[in-house]
Design an enzyme around this catalytic site. Structure first.
Site, PDB file in Angstrom:
ATOM      1  N   ASP A   1      -5.737  -5.142  10.617  1.00  0.00           N
ATOM      2  CA  ASP A   1      -7.038  -4.445  10.618  1.00  0.00           C
ATOM      3  C   ASP A   1      -8.209  -5.401  10.371  1.00  0.00           C
ATOM      4  O   ASP A   1      -9.304  -5.207  10.910  1.00  0.00           O
ATOM      5  CB  ASP A   1      -7.062  -3.287   9.606  1.00  0.00           C
ATOM      6  CG  ASP A   1      -6.604  -3.663   8.213  1.00  0.00           C
ATOM      7  OD1 ASP A   1      -6.195  -4.824   8.012  1.00  0.00           O
ATOM      8  OD2 ASP A   1      -6.637  -2.796   7.317  1.00  0.00           O
TER       9      ASP A   1
ATOM     10  N   LYS B   1       0.787  -1.241   0.000  1.00  0.00           N
ATOM     11  CA  LYS B   1       0.000   0.000   0.000  1.00  0.00           C
ATOM     12  C   LYS B   1       0.823   1.298   0.000  1.00  0.00           C
ATOM     13  O   LYS B   1       0.483   2.254   0.692  1.00  0.00           O
ATOM     14  CB  LYS B   1      -0.942   0.040   1.208  1.00  0.00           C
ATOM     15  CG  LYS B   1      -1.965  -1.056   1.222  1.00  0.00           C
ATOM     16  CD  LYS B   1      -2.851  -0.987   2.430  1.00  0.00           C
ATOM     17  CE  LYS B   1      -2.109  -1.392   3.702  1.00  0.00           C
ATOM     18  NZ  LYS B   1      -3.029  -1.652   4.824  1.00  0.00           N
TER      19      LYS B   1
HETATM   20  C1  GLC Z   1      -2.848  -4.798   2.693  1.00  0.00           C
HETATM   21  C2  GLC Z   1      -2.082  -5.346   3.878  1.00  0.00           C
HETATM   22  C3  GLC Z   1      -2.989  -6.120   4.800  1.00  0.00           C
HETATM   23  C4  GLC Z   1      -4.202  -5.282   5.168  1.00  0.00           C
HETATM   24  C5  GLC Z   1      -4.903  -4.766   3.921  1.00  0.00           C
HETATM   25  C6  GLC Z   1      -6.087  -3.851   4.236  1.00  0.00           C
HETATM   26  O1  GLC Z   1      -3.282  -5.871   1.914  1.00  0.00           O
HETATM   27  O2  GLC Z   1      -1.008  -6.150   3.436  1.00  0.00           O
HETATM   28  O3  GLC Z   1      -2.304  -6.505   5.966  1.00  0.00           O
HETATM   29  O4  GLC Z   1      -5.092  -6.024   5.947  1.00  0.00           O
HETATM   30  O5  GLC Z   1      -3.980  -4.053   3.123  1.00  0.00           O
HETATM   31  O6  GLC Z   1      -5.696  -2.727   4.937  1.00  0.00           O
END
Ligand code: GLC
Length: 449
Positions: A196, A160
């Site tokens: 999360d 991200k």
């Molecule tokens: C990315 C992260 C993951 C998280 C997701 C949503 O995929 O690697 O850990 O849960 O974003 O935020």
């Protein structure tokens, strides 16, 4: 009524490439199931793409959790510090403060990032006059993390848009604790680190005892679910554990990184992947989540403009700038009532394209619908896969993230596609789970502390 095929045939042709047939959706479910099983099993885990990290969260909340907890939320649009007071099942008091993580911090040395987090935490605690209270803290860290305990996790890789040096391979809890200790003005206990998705599942489960899946469709996308401990081979002693369940963080965004989704990916997906800061990684996420959907739309729009088939005679620097078209624009454009284009024309104006041409704006909306519908279809595949995996007959899904929350039809698209795939065999409910990262962190801290 606009007929895409008739009114903008070239756009229609391009958009067809994003369509996923029912047959292909079922194939995706099948392939994802296989990848998840590889992530869970000890002998295949090292080479698995969908890692299925165990979270060490084995108890869902009972609704009786009480107390005051600190939470940190890193990995969404903003970084947040929260003070969560669990007063009763229906009374949860949250005080929070959001901070912007600058681009420099996102891709700079990890040391600076953790120093900043500790600084924000200290500032917040002083404002709340709790800096000496030694409160338990839950750290929502939404990146791939190999957990080796409830408050111990090794960073696997950034996602991200983050890419900080000196963090991969390290225990993130220790990095944060060191940064806090280094300041010397703050007493807190980091009792848990979580994803999360896990926070979202826990939050939903606090009031909804049927909740078995936590899903995020925000900046990134990912899901966690309740697995039988006997299947979580990466847990030492999984065969003899006295707790029957374990929440598994799938890290589903990486699905497809080995090519198994290439049969549905388009040339536009490949361009977006190439120009991202993590090429060849997070393939599934790049088709679904907020960080990328706007750019997919922009790619298609620009191609049509260059061919002189859209916004004829108009151009702007903004529309030609990578990543400039935001995913929230898609939600706004699709929120225009049928036959009207107020948001669409305002957004294009903001992008330097001034027009009220209804045919063009209808075409733009059609492109947005195409990209968001595909995102929802792929998300539906993931949910159906997990529901089938658990063999659940009655299941609630807690969901958070901007794409799910702000898109006017995403929920309905999920319902429609899931119902079609599950053919009425399962009772399910999709529940928005607001602030799962904050509340969830507090709940886990409460369950663990
Ligand atoms: C990315 C992260 C993951 C998280 C997701 C949503 O995929 O690697 O850990 O849960 O974003 O935020």
């Amino acid at each position: 009524m606009m007929q895409p095929e008739q009114h903008f045939p070239e756009a229609f042709q391009i958009c067809q490439k994003f369509n996923i047939s029912d047959e292909n959706m079922n194939e995706i479910v099948h392939r994802l199931t296989k990848e998840i099983n590889m992530g869970l099993a000890r002998d295949t885990h090292p080479r698995a793409v969908v890692k299925c990290f165990i979270t060490y969260v084995q108890d869902l909340p009972t609704g009786k959790e009480r107390g005051k907890y600190l939470a940190l939320d890193l990995g969404g649009t903003n970084f947040r510090v929260l003070l969560v007071s669990l007063n009763s099942e229906t009374d949860i008091d949250i005080v929070s403060k959001a901070f912007v993580i600058s681009k420099e911090l996102m891709v700079g040395p990890g040391k600076n990032l953790f120093a900043f987090i500790a600084e924000c935490l200290a500032m917040f605690c002083k404002e709340q006059k709790i800096e000496k209270d030694n409160l338990p803290l839950g750290f929502t860290f939404s990146f791939p993390l190999k957990q080796i305990g409830i408050n111990k996790g090794i960073m696997i890789t950034w996602t991200k848009g983050f890419n900080c040096d000196g963090v991969v391979g390290k225990n993130v809890v220790e990095l944060l604790q060191d940064a806090i200790n280094h300041r010397g003005d703050l007493k807190v206990r980091i009792v848990a680190i979580l994803n999360d998705t896990t926070g979202t599942l826990m939050t939903c489960a606090f009031t909804n005892r049927n909740c078995r899946i936590g899903l995020i469709v925000g900046t990134g996308t990912n899901a966690c679910y309740v697995e039988k401990t006997i299947n979580t081979e990466m847990l030492d002693g999984y065969q003899t554990s006295n707790k029957p369940n374990m929440i598994v963080n799938c890290e589903m965004g990486a699905f497809g990184d080995n090519g198994v989704l290439d049969f549905v990916r388009t040339s536009y997906d490949k361009v977006v992947d190439k120009q991202s800061i993590n090429p060849k990684r997070q393939t599934f996420e790049k088709c679904i989540s907020g960080m990328y959907l706007g750019e997919l739309v922009r790619q298609v729009v620009v191609e049509l403009m260059q061919k002189g088939l859209l916004f004829k005679g108009l151009s702007s620097d903004a529309i030609n700038e990578k990543w400039r078209f935001e995913t929230r624009f898609i939600s706004e454009i699709e929120s225009d009532p049928p036959g009207t284009y107020r948001n669409a024309s305002m957004i294009m104006d903001q992008m330097g394209i001034r027009t009220n041409n209804e045919l063009d704006l209808a075409c733009l909306r059609y492109i947005c619908q195409t990209i968001s519908t595909r995102s929802a279809k792929l998300t539906s595949c993931a949910l159906v896969c997990l529901i089938n995996k658990m063999n659940a007959k009655d299941c609630s899904v807690g969901i958070d993230g901007g794409v799910y929350r702000f898109h006017p039809h995403f929920h309905n698209l999920l319902m429609e596609n899931m119902n079609r795939m599950l053919k009425g065999s399962v009772k399910f409910e999709l529940v928005v789970s607001e602030d799962g990262s904050g509340r969830g962190a507090a709940l886990i801290a409460a369950v663990c502390a």
